[in-house]
Design an enzyme around this catalytic site. Structure first.
Site, PDB file in Angstrom:
ATOM      1  N   GLY A  22       0.823  -1.211   0.000  1.00  0.00           N
ATOM      2  CA  GLY A  22       0.000   0.000   0.000  1.00  0.00           C
ATOM      3  C   GLY A  22       0.854   1.257   0.000  1.00  0.00           C
ATOM      4  O   GLY A  22       2.086   1.196  -0.131  1.00  0.00           O
ATOM      5  N   PHE A  23       0.199   2.378   0.161  1.00  0.00           N
ATOM      6  CA  PHE A  23       0.883   3.671   0.136  1.00  0.00           C
ATOM      7  C   PHE A  23       1.923   3.760   1.271  1.00  0.00           C
ATOM      8  O   PHE A  23       3.138   3.803   1.006  1.00  0.00           O
ATOM      9  CB  PHE A  23      -0.195   4.766   0.238  1.00  0.00           C
ATOM     10  CG  PHE A  23       0.303   6.118   0.636  1.00  0.00           C
ATOM     11  CD1 PHE A  23       1.396   6.698  -0.002  1.00  0.00           C
ATOM     12  CD2 PHE A  23      -0.333   6.838   1.650  1.00  0.00           C
ATOM     13  CE1 PHE A  23       1.853   7.961   0.376  1.00  0.00           C
ATOM     14  CE2 PHE A  23       0.113   8.092   2.023  1.00  0.00           C
ATOM     15  CZ  PHE A  23       1.203   8.644   1.391  1.00  0.00           C
ATOM     16  N   ASP A  43       0.308  -8.792   1.808  1.00  0.00           N
ATOM     17  CA  ASP A  43      -0.747  -7.890   1.344  1.00  0.00           C
ATOM     18  C   ASP A  43      -1.738  -8.679   0.496  1.00  0.00           C
ATOM     19  O   ASP A  43      -1.340  -9.573  -0.250  1.00  0.00           O
ATOM     20  CB  ASP A  43      -0.098  -6.766   0.494  1.00  0.00           C
ATOM     21  CG  ASP A  43      -0.980  -5.547   0.381  1.00  0.00           C
ATOM     22  OD1 ASP A  43      -2.071  -5.668  -0.195  1.00  0.00           O
ATOM     23  OD2 ASP A  43      -0.583  -4.481   0.858  1.00  0.00           O
ATOM     24  N   GLY A  48      -3.708  -1.920  -2.350  1.00  0.00           N
ATOM     25  CA  GLY A  48      -2.292  -1.811  -2.706  1.00  0.00           C
ATOM     26  C   GLY A  48      -2.032  -2.483  -4.049  1.00  0.00           C
ATOM     27  O   GLY A  48      -2.872  -3.213  -4.564  1.00  0.00           O
ATOM     28  N   LEU A  73      -1.306 -16.426  10.026  1.00  0.00           N
ATOM     29  CA  LEU A  73      -0.059 -16.365   9.254  1.00  0.00           C
ATOM     30  C   LEU A  73       1.066 -16.931  10.112  1.00  0.00           C
ATOM     31  O   LEU A  73       1.260 -16.476  11.250  1.00  0.00           O
ATOM     32  CB  LEU A  73       0.239 -14.902   8.881  1.00  0.00           C
ATOM     33  CG  LEU A  73       1.542 -14.636   8.129  1.00  0.00           C
ATOM     34  CD1 LEU A  73       1.554 -15.328   6.768  1.00  0.00           C
ATOM     35  CD2 LEU A  73       1.747 -13.123   7.954  1.00  0.00           C
ATOM     36  N   GLY A 112      -1.309 -12.695  17.752  1.00  0.00           N
ATOM     37  CA  GLY A 112      -1.005 -14.101  18.027  1.00  0.00           C
ATOM     38  C   GLY A 112       0.366 -14.480  17.485  1.00  0.00           C
ATOM     39  O   GLY A 112       1.136 -15.204  18.129  1.00  0.00           O
ATOM     40  N   TYR A 155     -14.493   1.362  10.143  1.00  0.00           N
ATOM     41  CA  TYR A 155     -13.069   1.718  10.242  1.00  0.00           C
ATOM     42  C   TYR A 155     -12.751   2.247  11.646  1.00  0.00           C
ATOM     43  O   TYR A 155     -11.846   1.740  12.319  1.00  0.00           O
ATOM     44  CB  TYR A 155     -12.765   2.769   9.184  1.00  0.00           C
ATOM     45  CG  TYR A 155     -11.316   3.200   9.082  1.00  0.00           C
ATOM     46  CD1 TYR A 155     -10.364   2.389   8.479  1.00  0.00           C
ATOM     47  CD2 TYR A 155     -10.909   4.448   9.578  1.00  0.00           C
ATOM     48  CE1 TYR A 155      -9.045   2.808   8.363  1.00  0.00           C
ATOM     49  CE2 TYR A 155      -9.593   4.867   9.457  1.00  0.00           C
ATOM     50  CZ  TYR A 155      -8.663   4.047   8.849  1.00  0.00           C
ATOM     51  OH  TYR A 155      -7.355   4.467   8.733  1.00  0.00           O
ATOM     52  N   THR A 185      -1.936  11.590   5.997  1.00  0.00           N
ATOM     53  CA  THR A 185      -0.598  11.557   5.400  1.00  0.00           C
ATOM     54  C   THR A 185      -0.751  11.458   3.882  1.00  0.00           C
ATOM     55  O   THR A 185      -1.686  10.835   3.394  1.00  0.00           O
ATOM     56  CB  THR A 185       0.185  10.354   5.967  1.00  0.00           C
ATOM     57  OG1 THR A 185       0.231  10.500   7.393  1.00  0.00           O
ATOM     58  CG2 THR A 185       1.595  10.288   5.426  1.00  0.00           C
TER      59      THR A 185
HETATM   60  P1  NAD Z   1      -3.532   1.855   1.554  1.00  0.00           P
HETATM   61  O1  NAD Z   1      -4.948   1.536   1.251  1.00  0.00           O
HETATM   62  O2  NAD Z   1      -2.679   2.455   0.491  1.00  0.00           O
HETATM   63  O3  NAD Z   1      -2.760   0.567   2.102  1.00  0.00           O
HETATM   64  C1  NAD Z   1      -3.382  -0.453   2.831  1.00  0.00           C
HETATM   65  C2  NAD Z   1      -2.790  -1.779   2.352  1.00  0.00           C
HETATM   66  O4  NAD Z   1      -3.393  -2.844   3.117  1.00  0.00           O
HETATM   67  C3  NAD Z   1      -3.087  -2.055   0.889  1.00  0.00           C
HETATM   68  O5  NAD Z   1      -1.913  -2.485   0.255  1.00  0.00           O
HETATM   69  C4  NAD Z   1      -4.152  -3.148   0.950  1.00  0.00           C
HETATM   70  O6  NAD Z   1      -4.151  -3.968  -0.202  1.00  0.00           O
HETATM   71  C5  NAD Z   1      -3.764  -3.880   2.211  1.00  0.00           C
HETATM   72  N1  NAD Z   1      -4.866  -4.630   2.825  1.00  0.00           N
HETATM   73  C6  NAD Z   1      -6.138  -4.228   3.050  1.00  0.00           C
HETATM   74  N2  NAD Z   1      -6.831  -5.204   3.658  1.00  0.00           N
HETATM   75  C7  NAD Z   1      -5.964  -6.246   3.822  1.00  0.00           C
HETATM   76  C8  NAD Z   1      -6.083  -7.546   4.369  1.00  0.00           C
HETATM   77  N3  NAD Z   1      -7.236  -8.000   4.896  1.00  0.00           N
HETATM   78  N4  NAD Z   1      -4.990  -8.352   4.372  1.00  0.00           N
HETATM   79  C9  NAD Z   1      -3.826  -7.934   3.846  1.00  0.00           C
HETATM   80  N5  NAD Z   1      -3.657  -6.719   3.300  1.00  0.00           N
HETATM   81  C10 NAD Z   1      -4.717  -5.888   3.295  1.00  0.00           C
HETATM   82  O7  NAD Z   1      -3.575   2.807   2.846  1.00  0.00           O
HETATM   83  P2  NAD Z   1      -2.401   3.551   3.600  1.00  0.00           P
HETATM   84  O8  NAD Z   1      -2.671   4.999   3.536  1.00  0.00           O
HETATM   85  O9  NAD Z   1      -1.084   3.045   3.164  1.00  0.00           O
HETATM   86  O10 NAD Z   1      -2.682   3.100   5.100  1.00  0.00           O
HETATM   87  C11 NAD Z   1      -1.911   2.076   5.721  1.00  0.00           C
HETATM   88  C12 NAD Z   1      -2.300   1.943   7.180  1.00  0.00           C
HETATM   89  O11 NAD Z   1      -2.119   3.205   7.842  1.00  0.00           O
HETATM   90  C13 NAD Z   1      -3.756   1.545   7.391  1.00  0.00           C
HETATM   91  O12 NAD Z   1      -3.820   0.639   8.464  1.00  0.00           O
HETATM   92  C14 NAD Z   1      -4.425   2.841   7.751  1.00  0.00           C
HETATM   93  O13 NAD Z   1      -5.547   2.636   8.581  1.00  0.00           O
HETATM   94  C15 NAD Z   1      -3.312   3.585   8.481  1.00  0.00           C
HETATM   95  N6  NAD Z   1      -3.509   5.053   8.401  1.00  0.00           N
HETATM   96  C16 NAD Z   1      -3.213   5.735   7.256  1.00  0.00           C
HETATM   97  C17 NAD Z   1      -3.428   7.113   7.208  1.00  0.00           C
HETATM   98  C18 NAD Z   1      -3.085   7.937   5.992  1.00  0.00           C
HETATM   99  O14 NAD Z   1      -3.357   9.142   5.991  1.00  0.00           O
HETATM  100  N7  NAD Z   1      -2.496   7.404   4.965  1.00  0.00           N
HETATM  101  C19 NAD Z   1      -3.967   7.773   8.321  1.00  0.00           C
HETATM  102  C20 NAD Z   1      -4.291   7.026   9.445  1.00  0.00           C
HETATM  103  C21 NAD Z   1      -4.034   5.660   9.489  1.00  0.00           C
HETATM  104  N1  UDP Z   2      -1.762 -16.901  14.971  1.00  0.00           N
HETATM  105  C1  UDP Z   2      -1.146 -16.685  13.762  1.00  0.00           C
HETATM  106  N2  UDP Z   2       0.190 -16.961  13.663  1.00  0.00           N
HETATM  107  C2  UDP Z   2       0.910 -17.453  14.704  1.00  0.00           C
HETATM  108  C3  UDP Z   2       0.269 -17.662  15.929  1.00  0.00           C
HETATM  109  C4  UDP Z   2      -1.083 -17.372  16.038  1.00  0.00           C
HETATM  110  O1  UDP Z   2      -1.752 -16.246  12.792  1.00  0.00           O
HETATM  111  O2  UDP Z   2       2.111 -17.681  14.526  1.00  0.00           O
HETATM  112  C5  UDP Z   2      -3.190 -16.614  15.080  1.00  0.00           C
HETATM  113  C6  UDP Z   2      -3.951 -17.813  15.584  1.00  0.00           C
HETATM  114  O3  UDP Z   2      -4.481 -18.500  14.467  1.00  0.00           O
HETATM  115  C7  UDP Z   2      -5.018 -17.241  16.482  1.00  0.00           C
HETATM  116  C8  UDP Z   2      -4.615 -15.814  16.703  1.00  0.00           C
HETATM  117  O4  UDP Z   2      -3.370 -15.625  16.072  1.00  0.00           O
HETATM  118  O5  UDP Z   2      -6.272 -17.242  15.837  1.00  0.00           O
HETATM  119  C9  UDP Z   2      -4.481 -15.448  18.161  1.00  0.00           C
HETATM  120  O6  UDP Z   2      -3.496 -16.284  18.723  1.00  0.00           O
HETATM  121  P1  UDP Z   2      -3.379 -16.466  20.294  1.00  0.00           P
HETATM  122  O7  UDP Z   2      -2.300 -17.474  20.529  1.00  0.00           O
HETATM  123  O8  UDP Z   2      -3.244 -15.167  20.957  1.00  0.00           O
HETATM  124  O9  UDP Z   2      -4.807 -17.002  20.709  1.00  0.00           O
HETATM  125  P2  UDP Z   2      -5.445 -18.433  20.649  1.00  0.00           P
HETATM  126  O10 UDP Z   2      -4.806 -19.205  19.533  1.00  0.00           O
HETATM  127  O11 UDP Z   2      -5.149 -19.020  21.972  1.00  0.00           O
HETATM  128  O12 UDP Z   2      -6.894 -18.155  20.415  1.00  0.00           O
END
Ligand code: NAD
Ligand code: UDP
Ligand code: UDP
Length: 331
Positions: A22-23, A43, A48, A73, A112, A155, A185
């Site tokens: 992302g950005f 991502d 992004g 993950l 986790g 959000y 930003t």
């Molecule tokens: P962006 O949309 O450019 O980047 C977000 C990235 O997250 C993207 O690459 C998108 O594909 C990825 N993404 C979204 N959902 C996902 C998911 N479920 N799993 C994996 N990847 C996922 O936005 P940004 O401006 O780069 O913002 C990045 C972070 O910073 C965000 O968490 C945002 O809330 C926070 N933030 C940004 C600003 C700003 O002004 N840019 C302000 C406040 C907070």
């Molecule tokens: N988790 C993950 N990667 C890790 C370890 C945990 O994605 O290497 C995830 C896991 O699947 C769980 C979450 O993180 O759903 C929270 O983990 P935590 O151990 O805190 O809680 P629990 O597994 O006991 O619910």
């Protein structure tokens, strides 16, 4: 035993950046690689793009993984920057349930992961946790004024819940957490269609289209250039374990959206007119960070003047639009 890296006694610190295409995430990847670290970017490419990190493709210290953080993950890293989440109101309202899941379930999974590995984790939180603030400027002690059932709630409340989870993992499990509350930003690699005000105004001005002010344009924001923001994020991650935040990162210079439009007209020498449209629901009236805590704890404050930052961003979009026009012509 070392995890990768080749030479037994030398291993680069490996960071996981979620939302790394992302950005902000892509700039953070650049900065960490420049600091000599390895970076794993995860991502799902919702907002992004691979283009944001294409220039890193040949770097053996960089890896890009297609992954949605709402699923677990399992990787091995030394620190985690949790940036995955769409940030533009237009984008995060496309699939609000997925936005809330990304913030909440994504935070649980990354916490986790941090817990299993025993590594520090930094959350990209937001000024939106203050909602439409009744206190001005906003300090970290202000609890906010947030609509829990509005169109921005997926959000705002998702990010608030993520902060709660971070602090509960800290209180109950002693996890090393850092929470940054990021204010507006801007800079190169914002998506041209993502709907945020800086990219909307610049793209419109470069295309000779009208700049659209929502509402009266008298609402305020404060705009931080991306390099300054990333520097604040890295400084926060490098603080001792007892520094958790939340900590505001943003530019304390407040301007109206109308003033921003006029600045963009000036910087682009554009003749685009200004037009008006309805103000979206729950759009905050005033927003400006108090950055006293960031100054004292991190020795940080933004350095980039708005005009210079806008010029760099205009250059980026100018180049992007030219390349996409050239691509369309050759089709
Ligand atoms: P962006 O949309 O450019 O980047 C977000 C990235 O997250 C993207 O690459 C998108 O594909 C990825 N993404 C979204 N959902 C996902 C998911 N479920 N799993 C994996 N990847 C996922 O936005 P940004 O401006 O780069 O913002 C990045 C972070 O910073 C965000 O968490 C945002 O809330 C926070 N933030 C940004 C600003 C700003 O002004 N840019 C302000 C406040 C907070
Ligand atoms: N988790 C993950 N990667 C890790 C370890 C945990 O994605 O290497 C995830 C896991 O699947 C769980 C979450 O993180 O759903 C929270 O983990 P935590 O151990 O805190 O809680 P629990 O597994 O006991 O619910
Ligand atoms: N805005 C605007 N015209 C646009 C895009 C946004 O007037 O083309 C306004 C929007 O209503 C808000 C401010 O600019 O008051 C900042 O909007 P943005 O979506 O960038 O971020 P927000 O701070 O609202 O999350």
């Amino acid at each position: 035993m070392s995890v990768g890296g080749g030479v037994e006694n030398f291993r680069r610190r490996r960071a996981l950046v979620t939302g790394g295409a992302g950005f902000l995430g892509s700039h953070l990847c650049d900065r960490l690689l420049g600091d000599g670290q390895e970076v794993l970017s995860a991502d799902n490419f919702f907002t992004g793009t691979k283009e944001n990190v294409n220039h890193l493709a040949g770097d053996s210290c960089f890896e890009l993984l297609r992954h949605d953080v709402t699923f677990p993950l399992f990787v091995e890293v030394d620190e985690i920057f949790n940036f995955a989440c769409p940030a533009s109101p237009v984008q995060y309202q496309i699939d609000p349930v997925q936005t809330a899941k990304t913030s909440v379930q994504g935070a649980i999974n990354m916490l986790g992961l941090a817990k299993r590995l025993g590594v520090p984790i930094l959350q990209a939180s937001t000024s939106e946790v203050y909602g439409d603030p009744q206190e001005h400027p906003q300090t970290e002690d202000y609890w906010g004024h947030v609509n829990p059932v509005g169109v921005r709630s997926c959000y705002d409340e998702g990010k608030r819940c993520a902060e709660t989870l971070f602090f509960d993992y800290r209180r109950h499990l002693g996890l090393g957490i850092k929470v940054a509350r990021i204010f507006n930003t801007y800079g190169p690699r914002m998506h041209p269609n993502d709907g945020r005000v800086v990219s909307n105004f610049i793209v419109a001005a470069l295309q000779g289209e009208p700049l659209t002010l929502y509402g009266s344009g008298e609402q305020t924001r404060s705009f931080c250039y991306v390099d300054d923001l990333v520097d604040g994020i890295v400084r926060l991650m490098r603080t001792p374990g007892d520094v958790t935040g939340p900590i505001n990162l943003g530019n304390p210079v407040e301007i109206t959206v109308r003033e921003l439009a006029e600045k963009v007209q000036e910087v682009t020498a554009s003749r685009s007119e200004i037009q008006f449209a309805e103000l979206p629901s729950d759009d905050p009236v005033r927003r400006c960070p108090d950055i006293t805590r960031a100054q004292a704890t991190l020795g940080w404050e933004p350095k980039m003047p708005l005009e210079t930052g806008l010029r760099r961003t205009v250059d980026y979009f100018d180049d992007l639009l030219r390349r996409s026009a050239a691509g369309a012509d050759s089709d």
